[in-house]
Design a protein around this motif. Structure first.
Motif, PDB file in Angstrom:
ATOM      1  N   SER A 103      35.826 -25.237   5.434  1.00  0.00           N
ATOM      2  CA  SER A 103      36.131 -24.130   4.523  1.00  0.00           C
ATOM      3  C   SER A 103      37.280 -23.263   5.018  1.00  0.00           C
ATOM      4  N   HIS A 104      37.529 -23.247   6.325  1.00  0.00           N
ATOM      5  CA  HIS A 104      38.591 -22.406   6.867  1.00  0.00           C
ATOM      6  C   HIS A 104      39.878 -23.188   7.149  1.00  0.00           C
ATOM      7  N   SER A 105      39.940 -24.440   6.714  1.00  0.00           N
ATOM      8  CA  SER A 105      41.145 -25.237   6.918  1.00  0.00           C
ATOM      9  C   SER A 105      41.991 -25.238   5.652  1.00  0.00           C
ATOM     10  N   SER A 106      43.252 -25.643   5.792  1.00  0.00           N
ATOM     11  CA  SER A 106      44.174 -25.715   4.663  1.00  0.00           C
ATOM     12  C   SER A 106      44.784 -27.105   4.639  1.00  0.00           C
ATOM     13  N   ASN A 107      44.629 -27.781   3.499  1.00  0.00           N
ATOM     14  CA  ASN A 107      45.116 -29.153   3.362  1.00  0.00           C
ATOM     15  C   ASN A 107      45.653 -29.368   1.955  1.00  0.00           C
ATOM     16  N   ILE A 108      46.743 -30.128   1.864  1.00  0.00           N
ATOM     17  CA  ILE A 108      47.276 -30.631   0.598  1.00  0.00           C
ATOM     18  C   ILE A 108      47.494 -32.124   0.815  1.00  0.00           C
ATOM     19  N   LEU A 109      46.577 -32.935   0.305  1.00  0.00           N
ATOM     20  CA  LEU A 109      46.577 -34.367   0.560  1.00  0.00           C
ATOM     21  C   LEU A 109      46.967 -35.114  -0.705  1.00  0.00           C
ATOM     22  N   ALA A 110      47.863 -36.080  -0.563  1.00  0.00           N
ATOM     23  CA  ALA A 110      48.319 -36.897  -1.686  1.00  0.00           C
ATOM     24  C   ALA A 110      47.549 -38.209  -1.687  1.00  0.00           C
ATOM     25  N   ARG A 111      46.961 -38.520  -2.815  1.00  0.00           N
ATOM     26  CA  ARG A 111      46.277 -39.784  -3.009  1.00  0.00           C
ATOM     27  C   ARG A 111      46.972 -40.559  -4.127  1.00  0.00           C
ATOM     28  N   GLU A 112      46.451 -41.730  -4.467  1.00  0.00           N
ATOM     29  CA  GLU A 112      47.119 -42.575  -5.442  1.00  0.00           C
ATOM     30  C   GLU A 112      47.188 -41.931  -6.815  1.00  0.00           C
ATOM     31  N   LYS A 113      46.104 -41.295  -7.240  1.00  0.00           N
ATOM     32  CA  LYS A 113      46.058 -40.702  -8.570  1.00  0.00           C
ATOM     33  C   LYS A 113      45.669 -39.234  -8.552  1.00  0.00           C
TER      34      LYS A 113
END
Length: 436
Positions: A103-113
């Motif tokens: 909950s305290h992390s920051s992520n922007i992850l790209a997946r196929e769709k």
């Protein structure tokens, strides 16, 4: 922020006008739709939870999600992990990233769709057609929902169909075509709103921290008390936590800006259009081979050349990440400014702590000097006491029979002790053990 004079949409429109001719040529050659169709509701086959009628028994691991698509259609349902995984085509580990453990992390992850967004309180899965938002009824998430409603006003199916048919039947003028091309894809608009809400939330926290810190630190410099020190300790703890939050979001944006491949993977609409073009080329190849077998050689050569040209265009567009780079850089600079504000407050706190330590050291030195002065005085008095105790013994001495000698003796010993005290004090000052 999204509508200011330095708006990213205005900057991107300038760039798209420069590419207007190329866009028109591509649109003239292909008739592929520019955006994916609107998806079906999650509970199209029946209410999963939160719908009208009798509520079903909550299944294990079900959480509250909100679906919001490009047409403004919105629904709030309770879904389990398997439903979201099938809906967004994301692996199960991405849902763990959106869980309470991270909950305290920051992520922007790209997946196929899809794009998995975990920024502060915003936890969402963004596709080219819709956004799936986790816990949409939380007070911290409501501003994001309101911004989505403002950005994508709700339109019914009839209006959407009429608008689509009108666009197909009547050609757009150049200015309107440039306006459509300058508009960001749906996933980038959602990402921009998320970054805008997060930056606004963090900016308010930084402003509140600054407003609270200056009076407390000024009061500490005037009065070093336990209460003021406790206030500063709590303030420094809040500042450290806020700096860590800003640093995580900033590092995530910096990681994306440093890798063009990761940014290219975030273009979901572009990948959808490329897949549609590939399917159209394959379907055209199959139909031409069935309808006109006599012209296979010429058609195959023409289709091969068209396919190679489209592949070159696709590769060129795939390497073009300027729109996303400009978007991320704009919010990266905002986060960098907030980080600098927090560092400025922390430096002021460190300077105040150094000033307080100097004051305490000065007071400690004054106490040590006072203690040394009292020790010298005690030494002088001890010398006088030693002489008095020696003459207090029952030892025969001719001075005992001298009349009036006691007064002279006492004053002489006292003067000797005062001289001893002054000599010792002068020696201490000479050695700079005492201040002037």
């Amino acid at each position: 922020m999204g509508k200011g004079p330095l708006s990213f949409r205005r900057l991107s429109s300038i760039r798209h006008r420069k590419k207007g001719s190329a866009v028109k040529d591509d649109s003239a050659q292909t008739s592929t739709p520019s955006s994916p169709p609107s998806p079906l509701p999650i509970n199209a086959g029946g209410p999963i939870g939160g719908g009208t009628g009798k509520a079903k028994k909550k299944t294990g691991g079900a959480r509250l999600w909100m679906r919001f698509d490009r047409t403004g259609a919105m629904e709030v349902v309770e879904c389990d992990k398997s439903t979201i995984i099938k809906r967004a085509s994301v692996p199960a580990r991405d849902l763990r990233i959106l869980g309470p453990v991270f909950s305290h992390s920051s992520n922007i992850l790209a997946r196929e769709k899809a794009i998995v967004v975990n920024l502060e309180v915003i936890k969402a899965i963004v596709t080219a057609e819709e956004v799936l938002l986790l816990d949409p009824l939380r007070p911290d998430v409501l501003p994001f929902v309101e911004r989505l409603k403002q950005q994508f006003p709700q339109r019914n199916g009839t209006e959407t169909a009429l608008q689509a048919s009108a666009n197909v039947q009547s050609p757009l003028d150049p200015e309107a075509a440039e306006g459509l091309q300058s508009e960001l894809p749906f996933e980038f608009q959602v990402l921009e709103i998320a970054l805008e809400v997060v930056c606004s939330f963090v900016d308010k926290s930084v402003a509140a921290l600054e407003t609270e810190s200056w009076p407390v630190l000024d009061e500490l410099t005037k009065n070093v008390s336990t209460e003021n020190l406790e206030y500063v300790r709590s303030l420094k703890s809040n500042l450290t936590r806020l700096l860590a939050r800003v640093q995580k979001v900033r590092d995530e944006l910096e990681h994306l800006l440093d890798d063009n491949e990761d940014m290219a993977d975030l273009y979901l609409t572009r990948k959808w259009i490329q897949n549609q073009q590939t399917e159209a080329i394959l379907a055209g190849t199959a139909s031409n081979s069935i309808v006109a077998p006599a012209h296979n050689t010429s058609n195959l050569h023409r289709l091969t050349s068209n396919r190679s040209a489209s592949m070159v265009t696709s590769n060129t567009e795939e390497d073009d990440v300027e729109d996303l780079e400009m978007l991320l850089e704009a919010y990266f600079m905002q986060l960098e400014g907030m980080r600098n504000k927090i560092l400025t407050v922390r430096e002021y706190i460190d300077d105040t702590e150094d000033y307080v330590n100097i004051l305490l050291d000065n007071q400690r030195n004054e106490l040590i000097q006072l203690q040394l002065t009292l020790t010298i005085a005690s030494f002088a008095i001890a010398a006088e006491t030693l002489l008095a105790s020696l003459f207090g013994m029952n030892i025969p001495c001719p001075l005992y029979n001298t009349h009036g000698i006691f007064g002279y003796f006492v004053w002489s010993v006292t003067a000797l002790c005062i001289v001893l005290f002054m000599v010792t004090l002068g020696y201490a000052r000479w050695k700079k053990l005492l201040g002037s």
